[in-house]
Design an enzyme around this catalytic site. Sequence first.
Site, PDB file in Angstrom:
ATOM      1  N   TRP A 377      40.266  31.259  41.774  1.00  0.00           N
ATOM      2  CA  TRP A 377      39.162  31.582  42.683  1.00  0.00           C
ATOM      3  C   TRP A 377      37.831  31.608  41.953  1.00  0.00           C
ATOM      4  O   TRP A 377      36.820  31.990  42.519  1.00  0.00           O
ATOM      5  CB  TRP A 377      39.412  32.944  43.355  1.00  0.00           C
ATOM      6  N   ASP A 378      37.835  31.187  40.671  1.00  0.00           N
ATOM      7  CA  ASP A 378      36.630  31.316  39.854  1.00  0.00           C
ATOM      8  C   ASP A 378      35.439  30.556  40.406  1.00  0.00           C
ATOM      9  O   ASP A 378      34.293  30.837  40.041  1.00  0.00           O
ATOM     10  CB  ASP A 378      36.925  30.870  38.415  1.00  0.00           C
ATOM     11  N   GLU A 516      44.839  42.773  40.401  1.00  0.00           N
ATOM     12  CA  GLU A 516      45.961  42.102  39.734  1.00  0.00           C
ATOM     13  C   GLU A 516      46.916  43.042  39.005  1.00  0.00           C
ATOM     14  O   GLU A 516      48.091  42.728  38.855  1.00  0.00           O
ATOM     15  CB  GLU A 516      45.480  41.023  38.752  1.00  0.00           C
ATOM     16  N   LYS A 636      42.463  46.623  36.836  1.00  0.00           N
ATOM     17  CA  LYS A 636      42.113  45.658  35.794  1.00  0.00           C
ATOM     18  C   LYS A 636      40.643  45.278  35.866  1.00  0.00           C
ATOM     19  O   LYS A 636      39.958  45.142  34.852  1.00  0.00           O
ATOM     20  CB  LYS A 636      42.981  44.405  35.935  1.00  0.00           C
ATOM     21  N   GLN A 637      40.151  45.082  37.091  1.00  0.00           N
ATOM     22  CA  GLN A 637      38.801  44.576  37.287  1.00  0.00           C
ATOM     23  C   GLN A 637      38.308  45.006  38.656  1.00  0.00           C
ATOM     24  O   GLN A 637      39.028  45.638  39.424  1.00  0.00           O
ATOM     25  CB  GLN A 637      38.783  43.056  37.188  1.00  0.00           C
TER      26      GLN A 637
END
Length: 826
Positions: A377-378, A516, A636-637
């Site tokens: 998805w970057d 994630e 995680k983010q």
Amino acid sequence: MADWTWEYEGYDPAQERLREALCTLGNGYFATRGAAPECTADSVHYPGTYAAGCYNRLASDVAGRRVENEDMVNLPNWLPLRLRTGSGTWLSPDTHKVLDHHQNLDLRAGTLERTVRYEDEDGRCLAVRQLRLVHMADPHLALLRTQVTAEGWSGEIDVESALDGTVTNSGVERYRSLASQHLTDVRTGTSPQDTVWLRCRTSRSDIRIGMAARTVTDAPAVTDAPAVTDAPAVTDAPAVTDAPAVTDAPAGTGVAHDNARAVQLLRLSLADGRTVTVDKTVALHTSRDPAIKDPLHAAVERVGRAPDVETLLASHRTAWQQLWRNAELDVPNSAGPVLRLHLFHVLQTLSPHTADLDVGVPARGLHGEAYRGHVFWDELFVLPYLNLHLPEVSRALLTYRYRRLEQACRSARDAGHTGAMYPWQSGSDGREETQQLHLNPRSGRWLPDHSRLQHHVGSAIAYNVWQYCEASGDTEFLHTKGVEMLVRIARFWAGIAAYDGTLGRYRIRGVVGPDEYHDAYPDADRPGLDDNAYTNVTAAWVLARTLEVLHELPELPRRDLCERTGLDSAELDEWEDVSKKLYVPFHAGVISQFEGYGALEELDWPGYRERYGDIRRLDRILEAEGDTVNRYQASKQADVLMLGYLFSPAELGGLFRRLGHEVDDTAWRRTVDYYLRRTSHGSTLSSVVHGWVLARARRAEAWTYVHEALAGDIADLQGGTTGEGIHLGAMAGTLDLVQRGLTGLETRGGALRFDPVPLPELSEYGFAIRYRGHRGVQLRLSADELRIAVPQSDREPIDVALADRTVSLAPGESCVLTLHTFREAR
């Protein structure tokens, strides 16, 4: 470092992989890592070359299971060029004394210069200067110029120039137990004019590759041609077949084609202090290229017709000059050079040449083999920058997704859903490429990989379609390919959402969010989570936006679309209902990352930091301890906070009101604070998002995350990952932070909208954008004013909107908007 150069002094084997990635040269068609030409792949060096969209699939036995992985293929290595003096061995920095070593990456010119001084076995000094480029004007050409000077002695040297087909995909340590031999049927040969060639193909995707190299020198040739010695051994090397005959080979040169290597050898005479130049020009073609019949023939012909080195250098520098003009960026202080390096690598991966290719956004660029070269998805972090500089590239990247829409619909049907279910990891043909197992290097265990449940990738694609069309004004794309993708993605969300009568809401179950780390509930027997807030809110946005586009679609295209997709008014009514009633969980006055997040245990963050130091990959740490991050409130983010990255405060507030919630500034800041304390930042994207969000929520802390995002790759903050390939989304995200985040720039409602929040550390900066056909719109932001200049053209005026005023600028006009009144009004 200077504003336009990136330099490394000395030879440091421990840093070599990192430097190779950051010194990669490319042109959007292919790229080559910045490895030393005299070194082969080993534990220190990795000279990989990758062509965009060139994938191959191999099967491996892992933990008792047979799994398939598709990889971006490491192509034959065109770099090899090595030297030896007298009867000595081939010089390399790992076997000989290095007196000096310096690398200089010239961002303005797109070249890598390397100087090294070797001392041979007899104590003689040989100075070597090399200049390398991957041509930005002709995407099939590359060049390596080597200049050699004997210091304090005279004599002969041997030069070996080669094309190496023995390469494998072995650039990522944790993949090395998997199958890696993607190239087969390697053949080598020689053509006239000092040219050797190599051809091969990928084993299953059957992509044919042709490569040719012409090596010439200005040195007087020695009569006796050198012999080929100590070439690397390869078993079952194919024999040379149907190779063109060698004709008119000059004295003092030799050719050899064994062990899947095409080798040209030169014996040159050096006089003390006199510099000898060896120029190696290389051409690369694959069977994916348009308008060619045979890749080998095309490569041999192209290298034979290539102009002299000075002409090649001039056209290459001109192409880069034009790129920099379209992507003008002026940021002072230490952030400026880093941002320019990030932009350099974005442009090398996604250049104007990309517009002619059927490729997506590889998450790690064309710089290494991490993530297997897959498309995630970057693009969500990349396209917003490209939309305002290279919209034709954005359109091509979205067309990559459109071409795989049919496969996304098949994937949804196979899973029992409707609409289009795009894969979390995509490669050549659009099927799901997410691995079934992943390795935890800390524990050595192979674990199930459930990240394919990140269906929010569909919302990212829809968001990118909308953002591109708003920035470019490309209604033709929106009314054709774009709206069809929106409809299919909206249908997926409406179909997967199930009505819960007790809540009076629609729920989306069994997914994984951007975090994630969390892929299941503690002790659950199935993967997936319920009602991930980011997933549900973006799904609601997709449904609402698609309804808006359909409403504005002209009658005939709308009728054609409805007939083609089976869309009717009843389904549209359902979308309207779902878009207003998707469930968003809350706890403790904040938005819950997913239903039940607030009931998870709190982690001992100080204790883990004290024990492990770097806890970015907290998931691996806990698994190695026999625990799981699924038990804890630890992310995680950015997950919930991604909403503040995608949507402006006004737009985000409107989305929540549509869903029946009032999320004001106080509630949002409380949510930001909550997740800041519970995020390990195990992804480079996390710093980008947090810097963006904090610029508006808590400015005093924003620069910490902006600085970390800028340093992510150059300092390799993720601990060895940059050497496996740069993080393209994070690099583009830092550029977009300056372009849109701090300016509050939105391309919405046919206007350029600004809501500036300049940070003291970036108190003044400027850049140029393309907006709806206007090239070179100049923007400059300082603490007190915003300057805008629209270049002369025959385009319509641009509307520029702040919160308290709107002005219209015709081509050729400029204005200065003071910001203090606006801030007081806020």
